[in-house]
Design an enzyme around this catalytic site. Structure first.
Site, PDB file in Angstrom:
ATOM      1  N   HIS A  99       0.839  -1.202   0.000  1.00  0.00           N
ATOM      2  CA  HIS A  99       0.000   0.000   0.000  1.00  0.00           C
ATOM      3  C   HIS A  99       0.869   1.245   0.000  1.00  0.00           C
ATOM      4  CE1 HIS A  99       1.053  -0.476   4.254  1.00  0.00           C
ATOM      5  NE2 HIS A  99       0.740   0.802   4.441  1.00  0.00           N
ATOM      6  N   ASP A 101       0.325   5.109   1.903  1.00  0.00           N
ATOM      7  CA  ASP A 101      -0.573   5.674   2.906  1.00  0.00           C
ATOM      8  C   ASP A 101      -1.386   6.845   2.349  1.00  0.00           C
ATOM      9  OD1 ASP A 101       0.619   3.913   4.720  1.00  0.00           O
ATOM     10  OD2 ASP A 101       2.132   5.394   5.287  1.00  0.00           O
ATOM     11  N   HIS A 253       4.779   0.356   0.425  1.00  0.00           N
ATOM     12  CA  HIS A 253       5.462  -0.427   1.455  1.00  0.00           C
ATOM     13  C   HIS A 253       4.544  -1.550   1.952  1.00  0.00           C
ATOM     14  CE1 HIS A 253       3.535   2.999   3.532  1.00  0.00           C
ATOM     15  NE2 HIS A 253       3.376   2.192   4.578  1.00  0.00           N
ATOM     16  N   ARG A 268       5.309   6.076  14.497  1.00  0.00           N
ATOM     17  CA  ARG A 268       5.162   6.642  13.146  1.00  0.00           C
ATOM     18  C   ARG A 268       4.623   8.059  13.189  1.00  0.00           C
ATOM     19  NH1 ARG A 268       1.392   4.608   8.160  1.00  0.00           N
ATOM     20  NH2 ARG A 268       0.411   6.623   8.398  1.00  0.00           N
TER      21      ARG A 268
HETATM   22  C1  SIN Z   1       2.863   1.094   7.916  1.00  0.00           C
HETATM   23  O1  SIN Z   1       2.907   2.282   8.174  1.00  0.00           O
HETATM   24  O2  SIN Z   1       2.246   0.633   6.972  1.00  0.00           O
HETATM   25  C2  SIN Z   1       3.621   0.132   8.806  1.00  0.00           C
HETATM   26  C3  SIN Z   1       5.013  -0.076   8.362  1.00  0.00           C
HETATM   27  C4  SIN Z   1       5.747  -0.990   9.298  1.00  0.00           C
HETATM   28  O3  SIN Z   1       5.301  -1.227  10.409  1.00  0.00           O
HETATM   29  O4  SIN Z   1       6.829  -1.441   8.936  1.00  0.00           O
END
Ligand code: SIN
Length: 277
Positions: A99, A101, A253, A268
Site C-alpha cells: 500500500h 498511505d 510499502h 510513526r
Molecule cells: C505502515 O505504516 O504501513 C507500517 C510499516 C511498518 O510497520 O513497517
C-alpha cells in the site's frame, strides 16, 4: 544527483541508506539534502537513532509539516506519534499488504518517519517498492495510455464499519465514520522531484474512472504484479533505533507479518502532503 553533504548509499531495488547522520543534530543543509534524497529515491534509512518522542517530532517537522493519522492508536502523550504495534498475542499486523498511505485523501500524506522502538528477534521486515522505476520500465505506448487515466481511491473498505480489519484481532482499526475518498491521476508528477511515478496501490485504489470493474481489475492486476518485481523492491530489516523516512508519492510499502508471539513497536509520524497532478 544526490547532495554530497550526506553519506548516501543506494540500495538494491528501492531507497538509500544514509550513514553518520544524527537526526537530533542535523544541520539545515543536511535536512535539505535528506529531503532531496527522499524525493529522489523514495525512502531513506538511518540507523542508531536514539530519539525521545520530542526529538522524533522535532526532526519530522524539519522535513515537512506533521499531519495526525485518523485511524492509528496514538502514543499516550504525543498525538503526533502513532503506535504501529503488534503484541505477542496478536496475529494481525498494521500495514501487512502492499500500500501507500493516505491515497484516499485529496491531498495525500507526503510520507512517514517510522522509528523502530522494539523489534522481534527475527522477522518484521518492511518491503518498499519504487514507483518511479516501476513506471519507467513500462513501454512508451503503455505509459501514454496510463497518462490519460484517473483512479478512484477509498478508505471505507479498510477502516470503515465492517471493513477489512473488523474480523481480525485489530478491530480498533475498523468502524470509523470518517472514510474519505479521492480521485488522482494514475501517473503523477512528483511535486518535489518533477519525475513521473505510478500512483495506484492494492490497498486503497478501487477502480479506474470510466472503466468497468472487470476492466479496472485487469489493468490494476497487471500494474500490481509489474510494480513488485524484485528489481523494484528493497526489504529492510529493523533493529531498535532504525528509522525509515519514506515518500508515499513514489513508493509502496509492506510490513511483513512473520513474527507471531513477539512484540514489535514502531513510532510513526505522518508528514503532510499536497494535491497531486
Ligand atoms: C505502515 O505504516 O504501513 C507500517 C510499516 C511498518 O510497520 O513497517
Amino acid at each position: 544527483m544526490l547532495a554530497s553533504v550526506l553519506d548516501i548509499e543506494r540500495l538494491d531495488g528501492c531507497g538509500v541508506r544514509i550513514r553518520g547522520l544524527d537526526a537530533k543534530a542535523a544541520s539545515d543543509a543536511e535536512i535539505d539534502a535528506l529531503r532531496t534524497a527522499i524525493f529522489d529515491r523514495g525512502v531513506v534509512f538511518l540507523e542508531d537513532q536514539a530519539l525521545a518522542p520530542e526529538d522524533q517530532i522535532a526532526f519530522a517537522r524539519r522535513i515537512a509539516p506533521i499531519v495526525v493519522n485518523r485511524y492509528f492508536p496514538k502514543t499516550e502523550r504525543y498525538p503526533e506519534i502513532a503506535k504501529v504495534e503488534k503484541s505477542e498475542a496478536q496475529t494481525t499486523n498494521i500495514g501487512g499488504g502492499w500500500h501507500t498511505d493516505h491515497s484516499y485523501d485529496a491531498a495525500p500524506a507526503m510520507g512517514s518517519v517510522l522509528l523502530a522502538v522494539e523489534t522481534p528477534p527475527s522477522g518484521g521486515d518492511t518491503q518498499f517498492a519504487d514507483m518511479y522505476a516501476a513506471y519507467e520500465a513500462l513501454s512508451d505506448g503503455f505509459k501514454a495510455m496510463l497518462s490519460t487515466l484517473k483512479a478512484h481511491h477509498a478508505s471505507a473498505h479498510v477502516f470503515g464499519a465492517g471493513s477489512g480489519y473488523a474480523n481480525t484481532d485489530r478491530k480498533e482499526l475498523s468502524g470509523h465514520a470518517d472514510t474519505p475518498e479521492a480521485i488522482h491521476p494514475v501517473v503523477i508528477t512528483h511535486p518535489g522531484s518533477g519525475r513521473k511515478a505510478l500512483y495506484v496501490n492494492p490497498a486503497f485504489t478501487t477502480g479506474i474512472i470510466g472503466w468497468s470493474p472487470a476492466e479496472s481489475e485487469a489493468l490494476l492486476s497487471f500494474l500490481y504484479q509489474h510494480a513488485v518485481q524484485p528489481q523494484f523492491v528493497h526489504r529492510f530489516s529493523w533493529r531498535p533505533g532504525s528509522m525509515a523516512i519514506w515518500d508515499n508519492r513514489c513508493t509502496w510499502h509492506y510490513a511483513m507479518n512473520d513474527y507471531h508471539g513477539h512484540r514489535r513497536l514502531m513510532h510513526r509520524i505522518t508528514l503532510d502532503g499536497v494535491p497531486l497532478a
